[in-house]
Design an enzyme around this catalytic site. Structure first.
Site, PDB file in Angstrom:
ATOM      1  N   ILE A 124       0.943  -1.254  -0.083  1.00  0.00           N
ATOM      2  CA  ILE A 124       0.055   0.121   0.132  1.00  0.00           C
ATOM      3  C   ILE A 124       1.039   1.238  -0.027  1.00  0.00           C
ATOM      4  CG2 ILE A 124      -1.656   1.364   1.116  1.00  0.00           C
ATOM      5  CD1 ILE A 124      -2.568  -1.204   2.449  1.00  0.00           C
ATOM      6  N   ASP A 189       4.238  -4.713  16.608  1.00  0.00           N
ATOM      7  CA  ASP A 189       4.501  -4.579  15.065  1.00  0.00           C
ATOM      8  C   ASP A 189       3.718  -3.342  14.631  1.00  0.00           C
ATOM      9  OD1 ASP A 189       5.513  -5.424  12.308  1.00  0.00           O
ATOM     10  OD2 ASP A 189       3.499  -5.392  12.165  1.00  0.00           O
ATOM     11  N   LYS A 193       4.363   0.627  13.345  1.00  0.00           N
ATOM     12  CA  LYS A 193       4.084   0.958  12.083  1.00  0.00           C
ATOM     13  C   LYS A 193       2.913   2.509  12.544  1.00  0.00           C
ATOM     14  CE  LYS A 193       4.151  -3.131   9.640  1.00  0.00           C
ATOM     15  NZ  LYS A 193       3.258  -4.456   9.446  1.00  0.00           N
TER      16      LYS A 193
END
Ligand code: NAP
Ligand code: NAP
Lengths: 414, 414
Positions: A124, A189, A193
């Site tokens: 993305i 994680d 992000k």
């Protein structure tokens, strides 16, 4: 453009193939990999070594791609590359979340760029979109599914009526989850992000470790079934809200209703839903990981660096740390599942605590079927209210030790 | 950057406001509008006229924004602006679909840019993404909801159990559909956008009028109900497929299943689902129209032009026309609703035609309830097969004049 690649694993191999098939103007000149000796076939003549200087000291190489993962060696490689006048492309969110503030400073002092499209949500193109098209838009809300492993686990729990443990084991066998899955299932994680995303959005540095995080380890098959009963699905969401100048953010498993587009993001797909002041709602969906999708994002960073070679895109300087407001001050509806002893007065005690804390209840359900003899599940949906009030009530309920065995709670996304 | 704006309607007013609130470095210097006299308050001192030369002859203006709509005057404005050395930003898909080939040539001969993010799918930054991030990706499939009016109509038909005519009338009253709705409901607006999108994707010019198009005017409340019964929804889709080097495309109403993300795109939202060879599936969703979402796309074009001012982004030259392959040669599953006379032998006759044409049937349903006495609806779902075979059978069925009153057919998206 002459590129040196560190790390010829999944993503590195994908990148090498794309460069071979697509772009003669971007040449992979050298590879450094600790097990390069085993990879002669893939290299097909490109010079390789386990000695980092093969790339770092090669003055003809202008761009370094870091795809080794890990922190210490990666940090050394990125710093050295910049010191040696090279631009860097990396997919390493762990490195950036931990050392990004210093690294971006360092790069901008040296007039070099660190590009990292692949580090967030795989294929993305969210980094480039935020940095270019939405650079002058005010993003006031972001809600994302940015961890493929947990979304895969939650999807399979629902579709295949499996427990968390069963799906995790299967995912590990398929290579969709790590042997030590903590980073993913613990939400860390996603936390990394979200830190990078909110740094991009606000232009100030967000420390990953300051973002409240909950993972999916306590979600059980029962919660998945209860969610479905109310036409909801459970997602691990990374959420950011700008409310009256305050920046709220967290990573949390949440119930997502049918009306929300995240409801349909299944398996290892990623999605980012955000709201711009002028441009309103946007959704970007795509593959969150995988050899070629991730390598494509690295490749598109290379292309943009190449295009910008003549007149470098101004590197966004991050010079301050962003103060993160207390998420407990925001409001949310909640799902709460209590496992309790099946004895008189339990519900009354719980209801009293909720009442004392002025928590408004939308519905209460009891279910004997799924639990052991002498126990019962009580599922409560509350209306939206301040999170802090809910947490306080939760603490008091949990203190009813004699009757409450354990609980699971999830915010419900609007 | 000094900007002249043609057309101070919905989008023009939105743009003026964004420029005032956001970007002192981009200045709106002059406005041309045929009813400028009525708009003194909005102009707040910006010089204005109904004489186009106010902007065209002003050498200090480097960028023209065309937001009048229509063809002839807009064509004159865009050509004259380019001749006078100005870059152009427009939201006018009708103009580009009709004259784009010549206009883009003309602009590139003059070293000028025509930017048009707002012309396709409103706030969704699809043009810039295709032109930059996905420039070196091979897009092999695209499926889009690019017309907000028709999606609004189809959504309300389903949710509020209304007929096509009833919703159209309501939409017209709310300003969501034009007095003459042909461009939207006939599929021609989507056809124009698909032509522009496929031109961007392939780098060759696609003539809008050569793209097969069907609108939504024949969709009835019954079809909406039948679709729901099979967990499908009806969408007007613009579709592009690259199959063995052949370019297939069409605009058609279609059945979309729950698994397809387009299923959840409701009301006036737009969405583009596409597949890149390396980067796999992508979905971009956002507002397809509206004052600020559309104006934001115009604004982001201005920002990009400003950024590129030092080193202009190479204008994509379109020098050839793209040959469009025959969509009838591709395969699809179909939904077919036949209204027939309720008499013996009808189904047999139809089944025989299908069998003769080797069409494989997935299911057949009959429904007396929704239709007039002496008539019955037969709904057939076929498996995927060559469209041409289905069309041939359809013709033969339709020739059964004595028994078939009329039919509606829709491809089913995979
Ligand atoms: N895979 C994905 O879908 C994905 C998605 C988004 C981001 N990323 C990120 O991309 C990066 C690479 O991921 P990957 O999946 O390609 O990992 P990988 O398959 O494990 O590849 C890493 C490669 O680098 C080598 N290597 C590791 N440490 C090294 C060191 N200190 N010195 C020299 N070589 C070293 C490894 O050698 P060995 O073969 O000996 O281990 C391996 O060949 C990571 O930062 C990851 O977080 C990956
Ligand atoms: N509205 C949206 O959401 C949207 C979305 C995507 C793209 N677009 C495109 O954006 C463009 C503008 O749309 P809009 O909704 O802003 O239209 P609009 O509200 O009708 O505004 C057009 C303005 O231009 C003026 N005008 C029209 N023709 C003129 C001429 N020949 N000379 C001088 N002035 C003229 C009109 O004056 P009067 O007031 O006298 O009519 C009006 O002020 C169109 O190309 C449209 O397709 C719009």
């Amino acid at each position: 453009m002459r590129v040196g690649i560190f790390g010829l694993g999944t993503v590195g191999q994908g990148l090498l193939q794309i460069l071979r098939e697509r772009q003669p103007a971007i040449e992979a000149v050298a590879v450094v990999d600790r097990s390069y000796a085993r990879k002669a076939e893939l290299l097909a003549g490109i010079k390789a070594s386990d000695d980092k200087n093969l790339i770092l000291k090669d003055k003809s190489i202008d761009t370094v791609v870091e795809l080794m993962g890990g922190i210490d060696d990666a940090l050394y490689v990125v710093r050295s590359a910049i010191e040696n006048g090279k631009n860097v492309v990396t997919a390493n969110k762990a490195l950036l979340a931990e050392h990004g503030y210093a690294l971006f400073q360092f790069a901008s002092e040296h007039g070099r760029t660190i590009a990292f499209e692949a580090a967030i949500a795989g294929a993305i193109p969210i980094v480039r979109n935020i940095e270019t098209i939405f650079r002058h838009e005010r993003i006031t809300r972001l809600m994302g599914i940015v961890n493929g492993t947990t979304n895969y686990i939650l999807t399979r729990m629902r579709k295949d009526h499996l427990s968390y443990g069963e799906v995790l084991e299967a995912a590990q066998k398929q290579g969709l989850a790590e042997a030590d899955p903590t980073l993913d299932v613990g939400g860390y994680d996603a936390q990394q992000k979200l830190a990078l995303l909110t740094s991009l959005i606000t232009g100030e540095w967000v420390e990953a470790k300051n973002i409240p995080v909950r993972g999916i380890t306590e979600i059980s098959a029962q919660d998945v079934v209860w969610a479905e009963r109310f036409h909801n699905r459970i997602r691990l969401v990374a959420e950011y809200n700008l409310i009256q100048g305050q920046h709220y953010m967290h990573v949390t498993p949440a119930l997502v209703g049918e009306q929300n587009v995240l409801y349909d993001i299944e398996y290892e797909n990623n999605a980012l839903l955000f709201h711009g002041e002028y441009s309103a709602e946007h959704l970007f969906m795509g593959k969150g990981a995988g050899k070629f999708p991730t390598a494509f994002s690295v490749y598109s960073d290379l292309i943009q660096l190449q295009l910008a070679a003549a007149s470098p895109v101004p590197v966004r300087k991050i010079e301050t740390y962003l103060p993160i407001a207390n998420i407990a001050d925001t409001t949310s509806a909640f799902y709460l599942r209590l496992r309790v002893k099946d004895q008189p007065g339990v519900l009354a005690a719980i209801a009293q605590i909720l009442g004392n804390n002025a928590l408004s209840i939308a519905s209460v359900h009891q279910d004997h079927s799924a639990v052991a003899a002498g126990e019962v599940d009580i599922v409560i949906h509350t209306h939206a209210q301040k999170r802090s009030g809910f947490y306080k009530a939760l603490k008091e309920i949990h203190a009813l030790k004699s009757i409450v065995l354990h609980h699971v709670y999830l915010p419900v996304l609007g």
